[in-house]
Design an enzyme around this catalytic site. Structure first.
Site, PDB file in Angstrom:
ATOM      1  N   SER A 135       2.365   0.706  79.257  1.00 21.40           N
ATOM      2  CA  SER A 135       2.407   2.279  80.353  1.00 21.40           C
ATOM      3  C   SER A 135       3.309   2.777  80.419  1.00 21.40           C
ATOM      4  O   SER A 135       4.815   2.957  79.424  1.00 21.40           O
ATOM      5  CB  SER A 135       1.894   1.194  81.314  1.00 21.40           C
ATOM      6  OG  SER A 135       3.687   0.744  82.253  1.00 21.40           O
TER       7      SER A 135
ATOM      8  N   HIS B 129      -8.199   7.141  55.286  1.00 17.91           N
ATOM      9  CA  HIS B 129      -9.753   7.696  54.042  1.00 17.91           C
ATOM     10  C   HIS B 129     -10.027   9.380  54.027  1.00 17.91           C
ATOM     11  O   HIS B 129     -10.470   9.487  55.790  1.00 17.91           O
ATOM     12  CB  HIS B 129     -10.762   7.030  54.633  1.00 17.91           C
ATOM     13  CG  HIS B 129     -12.235   7.597  53.563  1.00 17.91           C
ATOM     14  ND1 HIS B 129     -12.002   7.367  52.147  1.00 17.91           N
ATOM     15  CD2 HIS B 129     -13.545   8.129  53.912  1.00 17.91           C
ATOM     16  CE1 HIS B 129     -13.314   7.314  51.708  1.00 17.91           C
ATOM     17  NE2 HIS B 129     -13.673   8.200  53.131  1.00 17.91           N
TER      18      HIS B 129
ATOM     19  N   GLU C 232      -7.543  12.461  69.909  1.00 18.86           N
ATOM     20  CA  GLU C 232      -9.176  12.995  69.594  1.00 18.86           C
ATOM     21  C   GLU C 232      -8.490  14.233  68.723  1.00 18.86           C
ATOM     22  O   GLU C 232      -8.866  14.939  67.987  1.00 18.86           O
ATOM     23  CB  GLU C 232     -10.313  12.390  69.972  1.00 18.86           C
ATOM     24  CG  GLU C 232     -11.231  13.525  69.895  1.00 18.86           C
ATOM     25  CD  GLU C 232     -12.300  12.984  69.231  1.00 18.86           C
ATOM     26  OE1 GLU C 232     -13.486  13.198  68.496  1.00 18.86           O
ATOM     27  OE2 GLU C 232     -12.340  11.601  69.396  1.00 18.86           O
TER      28      GLU C 232
END
Length: 141
Positions: free
Chosen positions: A94, A108, A64
């Site tokens: 992991s 996009h 993010e």
């Protein structure tokens, strides 16, 4: 093809992270290309779960952070900004220590939405997770 509407300066990107979750978790922007942005994040006590491996949310936070930062450089930041709408992460490996490195590339770049792929790997270039981030492009008021 260069995708940036606002020139990307790694130093400024890192300065914008001051006093945020990104700074607290040690996320650092390290590279920019014509169509990608890269950041790294340490795997340490801040990013582990109780059993000693990387917390899955760590991949989401890095994805993010690098994806949203990249998205905001793809708009005129004087008139628009981007925020996350949806994130999908598949955990593949992991980790107990080292760094994860996230590379954001767009699928996009639209007027109202952006969709980004964030490939997260370890320092040996092993894939740790694959991530897809959808951003809303909003108008500043």
């Amino acid at each position: 093809m260069n995708i940036w509407k606002t020139p990307v300066d790694i130093k400024i990107a890192n300065e914008r992270s001051k006093n945020t979750m990104a700074e607290y978790l040690g996320i650092e922007f390290i590279e920019v290309g014509d169509d990608y942005l890269v950041a790294k994040m340490p795997i340490d006590a801040r990013t582990k779960q109780p059993i000693g491996i990387m917390h899955g949310g760590t991949s989401c936070v890095l994805a993010e952070t690098v994806g949203s930062t990249a998205g905001n450089y793809c708009v005129d930041m004087n008139t628009h900004y981007c925020v996350g709408l949806d994130i999908n992460t598949n955990h593949l490996r992991s980790m107990r220590e080292g760094y994860i490195i996230g590379t954001a590339k767009p699928f996009h770049l639209g007027r109202t939405t952006q969709v980004w792929e964030i490939d997260i790997r370890d320092e040996a270039n092993n894939r740790v997770s694959i991530n897809r981030l959808t951003l809303a492009v909003l108008t500043r008021k």
